[in-house]
Design a protein around this motif. Structure first.
Motif, PDB file in Angstrom:
ATOM      1  N   ALA A 184      50.888  22.031  26.326  1.00  0.00           N
ATOM      2  CA  ALA A 184      49.737  21.310  25.766  1.00  0.00           C
ATOM      3  C   ALA A 184      49.421  21.792  24.360  1.00  0.00           C
ATOM      4  O   ALA A 184      49.079  20.990  23.462  1.00  0.00           O
ATOM      5  CB  ALA A 184      48.520  21.483  26.670  1.00  0.00           C
ATOM      6  N   THR A 185      49.551  23.098  24.135  1.00  0.00           N
ATOM      7  CA  THR A 185      49.306  23.660  22.794  1.00  0.00           C
ATOM      8  C   THR A 185      50.326  23.136  21.793  1.00  0.00           C
ATOM      9  O   THR A 185      49.975  22.768  20.661  1.00  0.00           O
ATOM     10  CB  THR A 185      49.361  25.198  22.845  1.00  0.00           C
ATOM     11  N   TYR A 186      51.587  23.097  22.192  1.00  0.00           N
ATOM     12  CA  TYR A 186      52.621  22.544  21.313  1.00  0.00           C
ATOM     13  C   TYR A 186      52.289  21.103  20.922  1.00  0.00           C
ATOM     14  O   TYR A 186      52.395  20.708  19.754  1.00  0.00           O
ATOM     15  CB  TYR A 186      53.990  22.581  21.997  1.00  0.00           C
ATOM     16  N   CYS A 187      51.896  20.311  21.906  1.00  0.00           N
ATOM     17  CA  CYS A 187      51.563  18.901  21.638  1.00  0.00           C
ATOM     18  C   CYS A 187      50.406  18.782  20.657  1.00  0.00           C
ATOM     19  O   CYS A 187      50.443  17.981  19.723  1.00  0.00           O
ATOM     20  CB  CYS A 187      51.217  18.189  22.944  1.00  0.00           C
ATOM     21  N   ALA A 188      49.371  19.596  20.895  1.00  0.00           N
ATOM     22  CA  ALA A 188      48.178  19.518  20.048  1.00  0.00           C
ATOM     23  C   ALA A 188      48.472  19.968  18.624  1.00  0.00           C
ATOM     24  O   ALA A 188      47.968  19.373  17.658  1.00  0.00           O
ATOM     25  CB  ALA A 188      47.062  20.365  20.652  1.00  0.00           C
ATOM     26  N   MET A 189      49.282  20.989  18.467  1.00  0.00           N
ATOM     27  CA  MET A 189      49.568  21.539  17.144  1.00  0.00           C
ATOM     28  C   MET A 189      50.566  20.683  16.362  1.00  0.00           C
ATOM     29  O   MET A 189      50.435  20.493  15.152  1.00  0.00           O
ATOM     30  CB  MET A 189      50.102  22.960  17.278  1.00  0.00           C
ATOM     31  N   GLU A 232      51.789  17.355  17.286  1.00  0.00           N
ATOM     32  CA  GLU A 232      51.547  15.915  17.372  1.00  0.00           C
ATOM     33  C   GLU A 232      52.833  15.121  17.105  1.00  0.00           C
ATOM     34  O   GLU A 232      53.794  15.229  17.849  1.00  0.00           O
ATOM     35  CB  GLU A 232      50.406  15.508  16.438  1.00  0.00           C
ATOM     36  N   ALA A 233      52.875  14.341  16.028  1.00  0.00           N
ATOM     37  CA  ALA A 233      54.031  13.468  15.781  1.00  0.00           C
ATOM     38  C   ALA A 233      55.333  14.251  15.647  1.00  0.00           C
ATOM     39  O   ALA A 233      56.413  13.755  15.991  1.00  0.00           O
ATOM     40  CB  ALA A 233      53.793  12.628  14.537  1.00  0.00           C
ATOM     41  N   ALA A 234      55.247  15.494  15.165  1.00  0.00           N
ATOM     42  CA  ALA A 234      56.455  16.310  14.985  1.00  0.00           C
ATOM     43  C   ALA A 234      57.089  16.714  16.316  1.00  0.00           C
ATOM     44  O   ALA A 234      58.240  17.145  16.359  1.00  0.00           O
ATOM     45  CB  ALA A 234      56.117  17.559  14.176  1.00  0.00           C
ATOM     46  N   PHE A 235      56.343  16.555  17.409  1.00  0.00           N
ATOM     47  CA  PHE A 235      56.863  16.886  18.732  1.00  0.00           C
ATOM     48  C   PHE A 235      57.615  15.707  19.363  1.00  0.00           C
ATOM     49  O   PHE A 235      58.112  15.803  20.474  1.00  0.00           O
ATOM     50  CB  PHE A 235      55.701  17.319  19.643  1.00  0.00           C
ATOM     51  N   PHE A 236      57.698  14.603  18.651  1.00  0.00           N
ATOM     52  CA  PHE A 236      58.243  13.341  19.172  1.00  0.00           C
ATOM     53  C   PHE A 236      59.605  13.516  19.833  1.00  0.00           C
ATOM     54  O   PHE A 236      59.845  13.012  20.938  1.00  0.00           O
ATOM     55  CB  PHE A 236      58.332  12.324  18.030  1.00  0.00           C
ATOM     56  N   ASP A 237      60.510  14.229  19.198  1.00  0.00           N
ATOM     57  CA  ASP A 237      61.881  14.356  19.711  1.00  0.00           C
ATOM     58  C   ASP A 237      61.950  15.146  21.012  1.00  0.00           C
ATOM     59  O   ASP A 237      62.939  15.044  21.754  1.00  0.00           O
ATOM     60  CB  ASP A 237      62.777  15.024  18.667  1.00  0.00           C
ATOM     61  N   CYS A 248      51.630  12.112  21.274  1.00  0.00           N
ATOM     62  CA  CYS A 248      52.746  12.526  20.408  1.00  0.00           C
ATOM     63  C   CYS A 248      53.766  11.395  20.269  1.00  0.00           C
ATOM     64  O   CYS A 248      54.289  11.146  19.184  1.00  0.00           O
ATOM     65  CB  CYS A 248      53.434  13.769  20.977  1.00  0.00           C
ATOM     66  N   ALA A 249      54.050  10.714  21.384  1.00  0.00           N
ATOM     67  CA  ALA A 249      55.008   9.608  21.351  1.00  0.00           C
ATOM     68  C   ALA A 249      54.494   8.457  20.497  1.00  0.00           C
ATOM     69  O   ALA A 249      55.257   7.828  19.745  1.00  0.00           O
ATOM     70  CB  ALA A 249      55.294   9.130  22.775  1.00  0.00           C
ATOM     71  N   ARG A 250      53.195   8.176  20.608  1.00  0.00           N
ATOM     72  CA  ARG A 250      52.623   7.059  19.840  1.00  0.00           C
ATOM     73  C   ARG A 250      52.596   7.369  18.341  1.00  0.00           C
ATOM     74  O   ARG A 250      53.041   6.563  17.523  1.00  0.00           O
ATOM     75  CB  ARG A 250      51.200   6.751  20.342  1.00  0.00           C
ATOM     76  N   THR A 251      52.072   8.557  17.979  1.00  0.00           N
ATOM     77  CA  THR A 251      51.973   8.888  16.555  1.00  0.00           C
ATOM     78  C   THR A 251      53.352   9.110  15.951  1.00  0.00           C
ATOM     79  O   THR A 251      53.596   8.766  14.788  1.00  0.00           O
ATOM     80  CB  THR A 251      51.106  10.148  16.370  1.00  0.00           C
ATOM     81  N   GLU A 300      54.939   7.068  12.722  1.00  0.00           N
ATOM     82  CA  GLU A 300      55.481   7.701  11.513  1.00  0.00           C
ATOM     83  C   GLU A 300      56.921   7.260  11.237  1.00  0.00           C
ATOM     84  O   GLU A 300      57.348   7.220  10.094  1.00  0.00           O
ATOM     85  CB  GLU A 300      55.418   9.224  11.653  1.00  0.00           C
ATOM     86  N   ARG A 301      57.628   6.920  12.318  1.00  0.00           N
ATOM     87  CA  ARG A 301      59.029   6.505  12.163  1.00  0.00           C
ATOM     88  C   ARG A 301      59.167   4.986  12.088  1.00  0.00           C
ATOM     89  O   ARG A 301      60.275   4.455  12.099  1.00  0.00           O
ATOM     90  CB  ARG A 301      59.858   7.053  13.338  1.00  0.00           C
ATOM     91  N   SER A 302      58.018   4.290  12.047  1.00  0.00           N
ATOM     92  CA  SER A 302      58.003   2.817  12.005  1.00  0.00           C
ATOM     93  C   SER A 302      58.760   2.217  13.185  1.00  0.00           C
ATOM     94  O   SER A 302      59.498   1.241  13.062  1.00  0.00           O
ATOM     95  CB  SER A 302      58.582   2.300  10.685  1.00  0.00           C
ATOM     96  N   GLN A 303      58.570   2.827  14.354  1.00  0.00           N
ATOM     97  CA  GLN A 303      59.211   2.359  15.572  1.00  0.00           C
ATOM     98  C   GLN A 303      58.160   1.782  16.515  1.00  0.00           C
ATOM     99  O   GLN A 303      56.981   2.139  16.437  1.00  0.00           O
ATOM    100  CB  GLN A 303      59.934   3.521  16.274  1.00  0.00           C
ATOM    101  N   PRO A 304      58.566   0.882  17.415  1.00  0.00           N
ATOM    102  CA  PRO A 304      57.609   0.398  18.423  1.00  0.00           C
ATOM    103  C   PRO A 304      57.227   1.526  19.369  1.00  0.00           C
ATOM    104  O   PRO A 304      58.001   2.470  19.579  1.00  0.00           O
ATOM    105  CB  PRO A 304      58.392  -0.703  19.151  1.00  0.00           C
ATOM    106  N   ALA A 305      56.030   1.414  19.956  1.00  0.00           N
ATOM    107  CA  ALA A 305      55.516   2.484  20.829  1.00  0.00           C
ATOM    108  C   ALA A 305      56.081   2.356  22.242  1.00  0.00           C
ATOM    109  O   ALA A 305      55.358   2.480  23.240  1.00  0.00           O
ATOM    110  CB  ALA A 305      54.000   2.446  20.851  1.00  0.00           C
TER     111      ALA A 305
END
Length: 462
Positions: free
Chosen positions: A42-47, A49-54, A94-97, A101-106
Motif C-alpha cells: 500500500a505504501t508503494y502504491c501511495a508513494m 502512483e502512476a510510476a507503479f503501473f508496470d 495506480c492503473a488508472r493514473t 500518463e501513457r495515453s492508454q485506455p483504463a
C-alpha cells in the motif's frame, strides 16, 4: 527447572478453527508478516502512483488469495484482508493514473474492479460476520471511487445496488435474531445473569456499522455512475420508506437521502416526498446521531432550486435550534449535530437568502456560532466558504455596516493553521484577508480578539 526443548516454539503457534470447522495450527508471526507485507505494498502504491503501473498486474495476482479467503491464513487474518481491500483500491488508482500518463485506455483499472467485485461479492454471500462484511463493503466503495466515473454500465450498477440492499436485509435479519435470542436468554434469568445494556448496544452497533458501510457503497455507485443509478430510484424510495418507519433505522435512511442529494442533485427529486418530511421531523430529535444527517441533508439540498419551496421552514427550524441551549461538554454527538445545523443554515443563507423570513436573522445566527470545531469535515468546508465570501465582500456575511466583520475575523484567526479545522488553501485565503485589511481597521477590532488570536494575526502581518 530447565525449559523443555521447543517450549518457546510452541508459544509461537495458535490453534484456530476455520469457518468449515477445520482445526489448523498457525505460527502467530505469520499474521503480522502478512499484514506488514500488504501495508508495504500500500505504501508503494501511495508513494509511486502512476510510476507503479508496470508492477500492478503481478501485485494484484499476489493479493488475490486474500480477496477470496480460500486458504486458512487469509481467512483468519482479518486485518490483513481489510488492508488488502484498501491496497487493491490503491492498485486501481495506480492503473488508472498510469494509463492516463501513457495515453492508454483504463482497461487494467476496469479489469481490476471487476475482479474485485466478482471475488468480494461471492465471498460476502457466504459471510455473516458484520466486521468482515463492513471491511468488504468499504473496499467496494474505495475501489469504485479509485476507478472513477464511467466504470459501471446500467446492468452492473443495478446488480450491485440490489446486492447491497440484499446484504442490508441480511444484516437486519441477523439483528432481529440476536435480539430474539437475548430476550429468550433473559426470560426468567436472575438479574445478575442477565446481559447488561452496554453489551447489547455493542452487538447491535457492529451490525449498524455494517449497514452504514453498505450504504456508503451505494453512495459510491451513485458517485461513479449517476445516470446508471437513476433506474434504482424507485427501489431507494421504497427502502427509505421502509427504514423510516422503524425508529432504529431512520439514520440509515437519512444517510441514503444525503447520498442521493449529494450525487444525483436535482435528479433525486422523485424521492424527496419520501424523505424530506422525515428530514424536518428529525431536526427536532434528542439523539444527535439522528439530527446530524437531517441537518446535512438540508446543507446538500440548499443549493438546489427546487428546495426553495421548503427553504422558509428550514430557515425557521434551524435558527430556532441554533438559538437554543448549546450541547453539554460531554455530548459529543450533540455537538457534531449542532455544527451540522450551523453548516445547514450557512448553506441556506448563501443559496436561498431571498426566501429567508424577515424575522429570522440567519447570517447573524451563523456568525455567532463561528468557528465550528466538532465536525472537522464540516468545519473545513464552512471555514473555506466563509473566507471566500469575505474576500468577495459578501453583504450578508458582513452584516449591516460590517457589524459582523470583527466576529468573522476572530473566527478565521482562531482556525488559522489548525489542520483539523482548516485546509492549506483556506489558510492562504485567511492570510490574504488579514494582509489586505488596513491596519487601522484591525486596531479598532482588536478588542474582540483573544490574546492567542492577536498573536496569530501579528505573525501573519510580520
Amino acid at each position: 527447572a530447565a525449559a523443555k526443548p521447543g517450549a518457546d516454539d510452541d508459544d509461537e503457534f495458535i490453534t484456530v478453527t476455520t469457518g468449515e470447522g477445520k482445526l489448523v495450527k498457525v505460527r502467530t508471526s505469520k499474521f503480522e508478516e502478512l499484514q506488514q507485507a500488504v501495508q508495504t505494498l500500500a505504501t508503494y502504491c501511495a508513494m509511486m502512483e502512476a510510476a507503479f503501473f508496470d508492477y500492478v498486474p503481478q501485485t494484484a495476482e499476489a493479493l488475490l488469495p486474500l480477496l477470496s479467503a480460500s486458504d486458512d491464513v487469509s481467512l483468519l487474518c482479518d486485518e490483513a484482508r481489510s488492508a488488502a481491500f484498501q491496497t487493491w483500491a490503491s492498485l486501481i488508482k495506480c492503473a488508472r493514473t498510469g494509463a492516463q500518463e501513457r495515453s492508454q485506455p483504463a482497461t487494467l483499472a476496469s479489469e481490476l474492479l471487476r475482479t474485485f467485485l466478482q471475488r468480494i461479492c461471492a465471498a460476502m454471500q457466504q459471510d455473516s460476520d458484520p466486521d468482515s462484511l463492513r471491511d468488504a463493503a468499504d473496499g467496494i466503495a474505495e475501489c469504485l471511487k479509485s476507478v472513477g466515473p464511467g466504470c459501471l454500465n446500467a446492468q452492473e450498477a443495478g446488480q450491485l445496488v440490489q446486492q447491497m440492499f440484499k446484504f442490508t436485509d441480511d444484516s437486519f435479519q441477523r439483528s432481529l435474531q440476536e435480539e430474539q435470542a437475548r430476550k429468550a436468554d433473559a426470560a426468567g434469568a436472575p438479574p445478575e445473569l442477565q446481559q447488561d445494556e452496554d453489551d447489547e448496544d455493542g452487538e447491535g452497533g457492529d451490525e449498524e456499522a455494517c449497514r452504514r458501510s453498505f450504504e456508503d457503497a451505494l453512495g459510491a455507485i451513485m458517485e461513479v455512475a449517476p445516470q446508471e443509478f437513476l433506474q434504482c430510484l424507485p427501489e431507494c424510495g421504497s427502502r427509505m420508506k421502509q427504514w423510516l418507519s422503524v425508529k432504529q433505522h431512520r439514520t440509515l435512511a437519512l444517510f441514503l437521502a444525503c447520498d442521493l442529494l449529494q450525487h444525483l442533485k436535482e435528479q433525486s427529486e422523485p424521492t424527496w416526498p419520501v424523505f424530506m418530511p422525515a428530514v424536518f421531523e428529525c431536526l427536532a430529535e434528542k439523539d444527535g446521531d439522528v439530527r446530524t444527517p437531517a441537518a446535512y441533508a438540508i446543507s446538500l439540498a440548499a443549493p438546489l432550486p427546487k428546495f426553495g419551496e421548503a427553504a422558509p421552514e428550514a430557515f425557521r427550524r434551524l435558527a430556532q435550534i441554533l438559538s437554543g441551549p448549546t450541547p453539554k461538554k460531554r455530548d459529543e454527538s450533540g455537538k457534531v449535530a449542532m455544527d451540522n445545523c450551523v453548516s445547514a443554515l450557512f448553506a441556506l443563507a448563501r443559496h436561498q437568502s431571498a426566501l429567508c423570513p424577515p424575522d429570522v436573522p440567519a447570517w447573524q445566527v451563523v456568525v455567532g456560532k463561528l468557528p465550528i470545531q466538532d465536525d472537522e469535515d464540516e468545519a473545513k468546508k464552512v471555514h473555506k466558504a466563509v473566507a471566500e465570501l469575505l474576500l468577495e465582500q459578501h453583504a450578508g456575511l458582513l452584516g449591516p455596516e460590517q457589524a459582523h466583520l470583527g466576529k468573522v475575523l476572530s473566527a478565521l484567526a482562531e482556525v488559522y493553521k489548525q489542520e483539523n479545522l482548516c485546509k492549506e488553501e483556506t489558510d492562504a485565503a485567511i492570510l490574504r484577508i488579514f494582509q489586505m485589511l488596513p491596519r487601522d481597521n484591525l486596531l479598532k477590532l482588536a478588542s474582540g480578539f483573544s490574546e492567542k488570536q492577536q498573536k496569530k494575526i501579528e505573525k501573519m502581518l510580520s
